[in-house]
Design a protein around this motif. Sequence first.
Motif, mmCIF file in Angstrom:
data_model
loop_
_atom_site.group_PDB
_atom_site.id
_atom_site.type_symbol
_atom_site.label_atom_id
_atom_site.label_comp_id
_atom_site.label_asym_id
_atom_site.label_seq_id
_atom_site.Cartn_x
_atom_site.Cartn_y
_atom_site.Cartn_z
ATOM 1 N N LYS A 8 95.277 -96.446 101.154
ATOM 2 C CA LYS A 8 94.402 -95.282 101.357
ATOM 3 C C LYS A 8 92.976 -95.709 101.679
ATOM 4 O O LYS A 8 92.349 -95.145 102.569
ATOM 5 N N SER A 9 92.472 -96.706 100.977
ATOM 6 C CA SER A 9 91.089 -97.121 101.223
ATOM 7 C C SER A 9 90.924 -97.659 102.639
ATOM 8 O O SER A 9 89.884 -97.464 103.264
ATOM 9 N N GLN A 45 96.581 -97.141 96.714
ATOM 10 C CA GLN A 45 95.121 -97.038 96.773
ATOM 11 C C GLN A 45 94.550 -97.979 97.824
ATOM 12 O O GLN A 45 93.617 -97.617 98.549
#
Length: 77
Positions: free
Chosen positions: A49-50, A46
């Motif tokens: 991805k961010s 995550q």
Amino acid sequence: MSLESAKAYIEKMKTDMDFRKRVNECKNTEERTKVVKEAGFDFTAQELKSFTDELTDDELNTVAGGVLPRCQGKVQL
């Protein structure tokens, strides 16, 4: 685990051709995770991805040859 580590990983992929080659030559997720962790990076999928959501298409192409490594869970690159 941190967003800063994910950012540092992306920067290293953009600037260190040898490191990028080692990561991209990995045959599977386990190999990529090992190489990335051995280089001192620790981030979740995550977090990666961010940060990659903020990159332009050209920047993404530079980092991973146009293919974002599969991420599932913690540092699954």
